[in-house]
Each structure stands twice: as structure tokens, then as C-alpha cells.
Design an enzyme around this catalytic site. Structure first.
Site, PDB file in Angstrom:
ATOM      1  N   TYR A  56       0.850  -1.189   0.000  1.00 52.18           N
ATOM      2  CA  TYR A  56       0.000   0.000   0.000  1.00 52.18           C
ATOM      3  C   TYR A  56       0.888   1.242   0.000  1.00 52.18           C
ATOM      4  O   TYR A  56       1.505   1.587   1.013  1.00 52.18           O
ATOM      5  CB  TYR A  56      -0.921   0.023   1.216  1.00 52.18           C
ATOM      6  CG  TYR A  56      -1.946  -1.087   1.270  1.00 52.18           C
ATOM      7  CD1 TYR A  56      -2.224  -1.872   0.155  1.00 52.18           C
ATOM      8  CD2 TYR A  56      -2.647  -1.356   2.450  1.00 52.18           C
ATOM      9  CE1 TYR A  56      -3.170  -2.889   0.216  1.00 52.18           C
ATOM     10  CE2 TYR A  56      -3.597  -2.357   2.510  1.00 52.18           C
ATOM     11  CZ  TYR A  56      -3.852  -3.124   1.390  1.00 52.18           C
ATOM     12  OH  TYR A  56      -4.789  -4.133   1.443  1.00 52.18           O
ATOM     13  N   SER A 200     -13.505  -4.018   1.540  1.00 53.95           N
ATOM     14  CA  SER A 200     -14.415  -3.316   0.620  1.00 53.95           C
ATOM     15  C   SER A 200     -15.884  -3.569   0.936  1.00 53.95           C
ATOM     16  O   SER A 200     -16.689  -3.807   0.026  1.00 53.95           O
ATOM     17  CB  SER A 200     -14.119  -3.685  -0.833  1.00 53.95           C
ATOM     18  OG  SER A 200     -12.854  -3.213  -1.224  1.00 53.95           O
ATOM     19  N   LEU A 202     -17.954  -1.454   1.570  1.00 52.73           N
ATOM     20  CA  LEU A 202     -18.700  -0.336   0.986  1.00 52.73           C
ATOM     21  C   LEU A 202     -18.597  -0.330  -0.534  1.00 52.73           C
ATOM     22  O   LEU A 202     -18.875   0.693  -1.177  1.00 52.73           O
ATOM     23  CB  LEU A 202     -18.201   0.990   1.560  1.00 52.73           C
ATOM     24  CG  LEU A 202     -18.381   1.131   3.076  1.00 52.73           C
ATOM     25  CD1 LEU A 202     -17.859   2.481   3.562  1.00 52.73           C
ATOM     26  CD2 LEU A 202     -19.843   0.950   3.468  1.00 52.73           C
ATOM     27  N   ARG A 204     -16.184  -0.293  -2.683  1.00 53.24           N
ATOM     28  CA  ARG A 204     -15.233   0.684  -3.238  1.00 53.24           C
ATOM     29  C   ARG A 204     -15.870   2.069  -3.393  1.00 53.24           C
ATOM     30  O   ARG A 204     -15.675   2.765  -4.387  1.00 53.24           O
ATOM     31  CB  ARG A 204     -14.652   0.172  -4.555  1.00 53.24           C
ATOM     32  CG  ARG A 204     -13.970  -1.190  -4.385  1.00 53.24           C
ATOM     33  CD  ARG A 204     -13.159  -1.603  -5.576  1.00 53.24           C
ATOM     34  NE  ARG A 204     -12.656  -2.975  -5.413  1.00 53.24           N
ATOM     35  CZ  ARG A 204     -11.577  -3.326  -4.722  1.00 53.24           C
ATOM     36  NH1 ARG A 204     -10.873  -2.397  -4.108  1.00 53.24           N
ATOM     37  NH2 ARG A 204     -11.194  -4.593  -4.633  1.00 53.24           N
ATOM     38  N   PHE A 207     -21.403   2.461  -1.595  1.00 52.45           N
ATOM     39  CA  PHE A 207     -22.369   2.581  -0.509  1.00 52.45           C
ATOM     40  C   PHE A 207     -22.007   3.741   0.417  1.00 52.45           C
ATOM     41  O   PHE A 207     -21.869   3.579   1.630  1.00 52.45           O
ATOM     42  CB  PHE A 207     -22.441   1.273   0.279  1.00 52.45           C
ATOM     43  CG  PHE A 207     -22.988   0.118  -0.509  1.00 52.45           C
ATOM     44  CD1 PHE A 207     -24.242   0.167  -1.077  1.00 52.45           C
ATOM     45  CD2 PHE A 207     -22.229  -1.024  -0.707  1.00 52.45           C
ATOM     46  CE1 PHE A 207     -24.752  -0.901  -1.813  1.00 52.45           C
ATOM     47  CE2 PHE A 207     -22.722  -2.096  -1.434  1.00 52.45           C
ATOM     48  CZ  PHE A 207     -23.988  -2.034  -1.991  1.00 52.45           C
TER      49      PHE A 207
END
Length: 327
Positions: A56, A200, A202, A204, A207
């Protein structure tokens, strides 16, 4: 914040965790101060399980978490991952030497001597998973890691790994619009005493109160060429999600909180890790832990967003190279 076990023998952690991928700039630019404010608020809210990875931001996310821990020695439960190389000729490497180098680098960036949960980010298909577990067991015996985890593996692989050593957690994309884990992984994790850490939840950003607009996404951003964010799929998906958002607001919830609450209600062993770099969004996500959904609520949500409603694959062909396929 309610607590859940991170695996049958694992520590108790907040039911809603914090994914730290955005600290590395995955979904747009950020800065260390903003990320640190989010971490401070997480601790106050009882969101005490942080999830990051060595890729990341090419280690930036781990560094941001590490600088925060150095200044604020809170006792978060830390998880990180390794095994993705970013090399086209060998995108995944689970060899003992490579994983050891990755682990030592993660320990340095995080500024710790022990990582609570260490995941294999992607499984190297040519290498027996039993051999990989043995490598992780050696790290555990050395006191460098606590629990063993895998990301994006199949239920059958979890069975094989668990025969060597208990697996604390399996991380997989799981949400109202990605239901693949319902075809065996949710059940295998429950049976084997493994936490299912749902990334994820949501979808991506779908939501949320401000879903992404594909035309405004910069070139190279993960969602830009993702099948679910490309027309005509995106239009179908956006209309379906809008119906869910309206339902959530009628119930007095934000769409984000209700989507995460749905994930929590899929089983007591499921721990969602919505990612954010914003303290305000974190507060909204954490509210999900206080939402109680009845069987009727779950049925109504299922009617609005039936299993398989999403148009398009969850990954493009390039993005789908390394997750393990099943069913």
C-alpha cells in the site's frame, strides 16, 4: 463498540476495523496529518484493529501507521500482508526468503517487534500452501508474528492450511455487491474457527453518501477500468445502489452504516474493514456496530439488492491475475 474474536483463539477486537490502504494514496492523495487524525479517532471509537500491507503506497501506509504508533503508543491490533511483488514475470512470491525480507521490512516501517496478524496477500499457486504455512509458523515461533492469515484464497485452500496450523483470519472482498464468499468461504471460516475479514464492505465507495463518478476518476485509479465502474455496467449498478441508499435513509441510517451492518449480520465471525482516511467517515462507519437488523430487515435488503445484482466482474482481467478462484 461491540467486540468480536479475531479467530477462535485470537484477540478480541472492535467489530468494525479500519483498512489503511488509503493512507498510501490508493484512492487519491492524502497526508500524514490527516491519516493520524483518523487513527486517533479510531482509538477513541474502539476501532482498534488496523489492517495494512507492504504494497500500500509501496510501504507508505505502514510508515504512516508506524509514525503514529511511535508518538501515541496505543495498543492497536495490527495486521499487515506480504507476497505480492509487483513484478510482471512473478507477481506473487511466497518463498521463505522473500516473505522473511518482507516481514523484516514491515516490522521496521511499523516500528514494532511483533505483528499481531500476518497475512499472505496472495497465494503462489505453484507452491503448496502447506509449505507456506510452515514458513509462517517459523515466524510465529520466533516471536515476530502472532496469528497466521491468508487473503483471497479458496475454501479448499483454507482447509489445507488449517490442517497444518490454525488460521486466524482469511481476508476476502465481501459486501452486498460481492457475495462470492457465501459460496463456501463464509461457511468454511465458521467451521474452522477462522475470522472472515471483509474488505471493501462499501463496494469501493458505492455505498456512501457521495458514490464515485467514473468520469472524474484520474487515469490509473483502480476503479477507472474496473468492469463495475465502466458503462453500461456502472449505470445499472448506480441505480440499484440508489434504491438501497433511499431505504437506508428511510430507516434512519447512512447507506455506509447500513451496508457495513449487513456484513456484520452475516455471522459473528465476520469482521468488516472499511477503509478511509477521514475521521468523519470513520465515525459514520463505526455506527454500524450499533445497528441491530431483524430478519425482516435483512429480507428487505435482499429484495432491494438480491444476490448477484451487480453488473460486471469485480476485477478486470489484469486485476484478477492473483486472487484464487473457486466455484
Amino acid at each position: 463498540m461491540q467486540k468480536r474474536n479475531l479467530g477462535r483463539e485470537g484477540p478480541l477486537v472492535g467489530a468494525v476495523a479500519l483498512g489503511c490502504m488509503s493512507f498510501g494514496g490508493f484512492y487519491g492523495p492524502t497526508d500524514e496529518a490527516e491519516s493520524h487524525r483518523t487513527l486517533a479517532r479510531a482509538w477513541e471509537l474502539g476501532v482498534d484493529h488496523l489492517d495494512t500491507a507492504d504494497i500500500y503506497g509501496s510501504g507508505l501506509s505502514e510508515e504512516v501507521v508506524g509514525t503514529y504508533l511511535k508518538a501515541h503508543p496505543h495498543r492497536f491490533t495490527i495486521a499487515t500482508k506480504a507476497g505480492i511483488t509487483r513484478r510482471s514475470e512473478r507477481p506473487v512470491d511466497n518463498s521463505p526468503d522473500y516473505l522473511r525480507r518482507c516481514l523484516e521490512a514491515s516490522l521496521r516501517r511499523l516500528g514494532v517487534e511483533h505483528i499481531d496478524l500476518y497475512y499472505i496477500h496472495r497465494r503462489e499457486q505453484a507452491r503448496p500452501i502447506e509449505e507456506v504455512v510452515e514458513t509462517l509458523v517459523r515466524f510465529k515461533e520466533e516471536g515476530k508474528i502472532g496469528g497466521i492469515g491468508f487473503s483471497e484464497i479458496a475454501p479448499g485452500s483454507l482447509e489445507r492450511a488449517s490442517a497444518v496450523h490454525p488460521v486466524m483470519a482469511v481476508q476476502s472482498e465481501y459486501s452486498l455487491w460481492t457475495r462470492l464468499p457465501d459460496l463456501g468461504l463464509v461457511q468454511a471460516c465458521e467451521r474452522l474457527g477462522t475470522a472472515l475479514v471483509a474488505f471493501s464492505p462499501l463496494a469501493r465507495g458505492m455505498f456512501t453518501d457521495s458514490p464515485p463518478v467514473p468520469a472524474n476518476l484520474p487515469d490509473g485509479e483502480f476503479r477507472k477500468n474496473n468492469p463495475r465502474f465502466v458503462e453500461p455496467n456502472f449505470g445499472y449498478n448506480a441505480r440499484a445502489v440508489a434504491r438501497f441508499a433511499a431505504y437506508a435513509r428511510e430507516k434512519g441510517h447512512s447507506p455506509a452504516a447500513l451496508a457495513i451492518a449487513w456484513t456484520l449480520h452475516r455471522g459473528p465471525h465476520v469482521i468488516p474493514i472499511p477503509g478511509t482516511r477521514s475521521a468523519a467517515h470513520l465515525e459514520e462507519n463505526a455506527r454500524a456496530a450499533g445497528i441491530v437488523l431483524s430478519a425482516q430487515d435483512m429480507a428487505e435488503i435482499e429484495t432491494i439488492l438480491p444476490v448477484g445484482f451487480a453488473h460486471g466482474d469485480r476485477y478486470s482481467e489484469a486485476q484478477a491475475r492473483t486472487p484464487e478462484k473457486y466455484c
